[in-house]
Each structure stands twice: as structure tokens, then as C-alpha cells.
Design a protein around this motif. Structure first.
Motif, PDB file in Angstrom:
ATOM      1  N   HIS A 178      13.921 -81.966  59.071  1.00  0.00           N
ATOM      2  CA  HIS A 178      13.468 -82.145  60.453  1.00  0.00           C
ATOM      3  C   HIS A 178      14.601 -82.009  61.463  1.00  0.00           C
ATOM      4  CE1 HIS A 178      15.172 -86.237  60.230  1.00  0.00           C
ATOM      5  NE2 HIS A 178      15.052 -86.267  61.531  1.00  0.00           N
TER       6      HIS A 178
ATOM      7  N   ARG B 251      10.585 -85.658  66.136  1.00  0.00           N
ATOM      8  CA  ARG B 251      10.190 -87.033  65.813  1.00  0.00           C
ATOM      9  C   ARG B 251       8.851 -87.383  66.471  1.00  0.00           C
ATOM     10  NH1 ARG B 251      13.919 -89.903  63.088  1.00  0.00           N
ATOM     11  NH2 ARG B 251      16.087 -89.149  63.086  1.00  0.00           N
TER      12      ARG B 251
ATOM     13  N   ARG C 146      11.577 -85.080  56.150  1.00  0.00           N
ATOM     14  CA  ARG C 146      12.611 -85.924  56.753  1.00  0.00           C
ATOM     15  C   ARG C 146      13.918 -85.679  56.016  1.00  0.00           C
ATOM     16  NH1 ARG C 146      10.673 -89.597  60.406  1.00  0.00           N
ATOM     17  NH2 ARG C 146       8.434 -90.048  60.265  1.00  0.00           N
TER      18      ARG C 146
END
Length: 408
Positions: A242, A375, A152
Motif C-alpha cells: 500500500h 489508507r 498492507r
């Protein structure tokens, strides 16, 4: 062991990276690999796909294949094509594909974290593929194919990688497919400590691609611990934020209409989908929208919103929506992992790749999908679930051979 650690990488000698670097071992078939090594005696494919140096038709899982991989590695070491760095370090790796750029870190990821599911999976693995990677690692005493991981995005990591990427790269090459690969070494102890701590502060890492390589590394480490050999507790990885990932569509083609004629098939579709003809190929613009190519015509399919289970991270994926509302109930394909009536076409081949297979009579119908989001992938992994087969197609691909990990 921390989530990641630096390591002393095995790399092409200065000025030799373009001769060595190769596409990932699993993105081509044997015939394509043989063509790729023509005129390239130092291509890393001689290590990652060593059957190219054996007679055509050789079983890729035969013991001779792994033995040849070892011979080829030793030859490249003896000729000075590959050199090992003198001390552990990290490496910064940037990929550029057209207007898309992503920059990440090459590191040794913790097998213990993988075993504890802090490095999270989203796919099943196949034993035959795991066994292949185990034999390759053991034959070479090295990991040569990196696992593609995602974290992340966080400023403590992102800013440092961007800072390094603003300096001249140690390796800068453009592959035959037009993708640019740049690599920097990061030997500064303060920066190494900063990155190790910043990654340790993360809750998890996520496997984007390379599930078989990670599983094989875990098996090798367990076997070595059991035998009293304290090596192999990390695995070669490249880790990207990400929000820099590029996931392309992963489309479907089906061989027949399961006994239906075109009119009956369209009538069945209309129960769950709004159907609109299109004069141009349909690339879906949003989730729950699909393109369909059938009998020489394109259609836009929009799923009834009431059929979308928003609270289920797997069932709400577009690949699941198409499977559960069309491919399974209408086309009769219950297990897309094993049913030979369905095939999958990566988005890198474009919509023309779908048209070609239908117009050739090989397939009866094709479906284009909206790409799975990063996601969504992380939500599935966080839930401990598994994505349907062929849910993601990441581009650009990592190169093999730029950095390998010797197991001390």
C-alpha cells in the motif's frame, strides 16, 4: 485454497514482450484502440479489444467479438508469440513512472477469499461490464486482464520483492507513455512457499482497480463448480504494497450552474467554503481544499471544518465533501453516477485538461481535488462501504499481455 497461489503463466516468447504488451483494455475507446494497433500485428489489443479487427461500429459485446478474441489468441499461440511456463510460479513486476517506482507480485488470487470478502471491494460494479468480462474469460478459457490488488506493506513480503528486483529483469521494456515495465520469474520452491505463507498471514487484500474482472472471475468459478468443472478458482492479479501506491486526483467538470449566474453561485458557495482567488491554477495541497475554475478564473475553496464528518470513512473523503456540500445542494446533481451534467477528468491529464473543457464552452465550471489516500480506500473497504464514483485514479497502469492466466 490459500489467499494466493503460483500458476503457470502464459507469456510473450523471449524477446517479443515489447511487440505484445499493451495498455489495459479499458483505458481507451474503440477509435484509440484501432490507432494503437496500426503496424502492431502482435499487440495484445487484438485479444483484449478484438473489435479492432472487425468493421468500425461493431458492437463490442457482440458474439463475433469474443470469437475473434479466441481466434487471435490461437493465432499468437500457433505462431509462437505466446508460450506457457512449464510449471506454476510467481512473477515479480516493477513499474517505473518518472521518479515513482512500485514493485509487486503477480499471482493467482483466491476466488473463495474474494467471495468471503477477505479480498475487499470498495466499488459497485455494472452488470453489463461484468457480463463482458465473463464472456471474455469463457471465450479464451483464460484471464488476460489482471486485477490490481494491494496489501498492507509487510517486511516478510517487501524484502523478498526488493531482493528479486535487484537482479537483472527477464523482461524490461518502456511503453509509448514512458512507463517502464520489468518482470522477473520466481520459480524457486522455497521462495514460493515463503511468499504463499506470508500472504496467508495477512488479514486481507484490497482491490485497487479491476472490480469487474474480479466479479467476473467469481461468476465463472461458480458456474464451473456448478457444472462439475474444477477450474477457475483463482484470478489473475498483481499485488503491490500500500505504501508504494500512487493515486492521482480525480477531478470534476459540470456543464452548467444549475440556473444560477456567477454572482449567485459564488454567494451560495460562501456559506460552506472560504473562497480565495488565485492567479495560477489551483492544485489542492491538503484534504478539504479544492480548486475551482470558473469564468476564466481560478479560486481556492476551503471547506468549513465543522462540515467534515471525521468518523465516517466515506463521508469524510474529499470526493464526498465536494458532492455533499457543493455538487449536490448547489449544482443539483444528486446522482453523479448517472447525471450527464457531470463528467470526470483523471489527474494524469493535468489541470490544463480542466481549463480546456471550460474555455471551450463544453463545461461551465471545473473542480480540482486532493487525491484520495490509500489508507482512506482501505478504511472504506474495511468498513464494508462503497466509495463514490471516480474516487481514485491509479498511475502507472499495468500492462496487458505480459502474463495471462489459463484456467486449467
Amino acid at each position: 485454497m490459500s489467499l494466493i497461489q503460483p500458476f503457470a503463466g502464459l507469456r510473450p516468447a523471449p524477446g517479443r514482450a515489447a511487440e505484445v504488451a499493451a495498455p489495459p483494455y479499458d483505458v481507451m475507446n474503440a477509435a484509440e484502440a484501432r490507432r494503437m494497433v496500426e503496424g502492431r500485428p502482435w499487440s495484445f489489443l487484438h485479444i483484449s479489444r478484438p473489435e479492432v479487427d472487425l468493421p468500425e461500429g461493431t458492437d463490442p459485446y457482440a458474439p463475433a467479438v469474443y470469437a475473434r478474441a479466441r481466434e487471435n489468441l490461437e493465432r499468437m499461440l500457433a505462431e509462437g508469440l505466446l508460450l506457457r511456463d512449464p510449471a506454476p510460479r510467481y512473477y515479480v513486476y516493477r513499474l517505473t513512472m518518472g521518479a515513482h517506482r512500485q514493485i509487486g507480485l503477480v499471482a493467482s488470487a483466491s476466488v473463495a477469499a474474494y467471495d468471503a470478502e477477505r479480498i475487499k471491494k470498495h466499488e459497485f460494479t455494472r452488470p453489463v461490464k461484468e457480463d463482458d468480462r465473463v464472456r471474455q474469460i469463457e471465450a479464451l478459457n483464460a484471464q488476460t486482464g489482471p486485477v490490481f490488488l494491494v496489501y498492507r506493506a509487510t517486511p516478510a513480503i517487501d524484502d523478498l520483492l526488493t531482493e528479486v528486483g535487484a537482479t537483472p529483469a527477464e523482461v524490461d521494456l518502456t511503453a509509448a507513455d514512458g512507463v517502464r515495465h520489468e518482470l522477473w520469474t520466481l520459480a524457486d520452491t522455497a521462495r514460493i512457499a515463503h511468499l504463499t505463507a506470508a500472504f496467508e498471514a495477512l488479514d486481507a487484500l484490497y482491490i485497487a482497480d479491476g472490480h469487474h474482472r474480479a466479479a467476473a472471475a467469481s461468476r465463472v468459478a461458480a458456474a464451473r463448480r456448478a457444472s462439475g468443472t474444477a477450474s477457475g478458482d483463482g484470478f489473475l492479479s498483481v499485488i503491490f504494497p500500500h505504501d508504494q501506491m500512487q493515486i492521482l486526483d480525480y477531478n470534476r467538470v459540470v456543464r452548467d450552474l444549475h440556473g444560477l449566474d456567477v454572482d449567485a453561485f459564488m454567494n451560495r458557495l460562501s456559506v460552506a467554503f472560504a473562497i480565495e482567488g488565485s492567479p495560477v491554477p489551483v492544485r489542492p495541497e491538503k484534504p478539504a481544499e479544492f480548486g475551482m475554475y470558473l469564468a476564466g478564473h481560478w479560486y481556492r475553496l476551503t471547506l468549513d471544518p465543522g462540515r467534515i464528518p471525521h468518523d465516517d470513512p466515506v463521508a469524510r473523503l474529499d470526493v464526498s465533501l465536494l458532492q455533499d456540500n457543493l455538487i449536490g445542494p448547489i449544482l443539483g446533481i444528486k446522482d453523479p453516477r448517472r447525471d450527464e451534467r457531470i463528467d470526470f477528468v483523471g489527474g494524469i491529464r493535468g489541470l490544463e485538461g480542466l481549463v480546456k473543457r471550460v474555455d471551450a464552452g463544453e463545461m461551465a465550471v471545473a473542480f480540482s481535488l486532493y487525491p484520495t489516500g490509500m489508507r482512506d480506500l482501505m478504511a472504506v473497504a474495511d468498513a464494508g462501504e462503497v466509495m463514490p464514483p471516480k474516487s481514485t485514479w491509479f498511475e502507472p497502469k499495468l500492462a496487458d499481455g505480459l502474463v495471462s492466466h489459463i484456467l486449467d
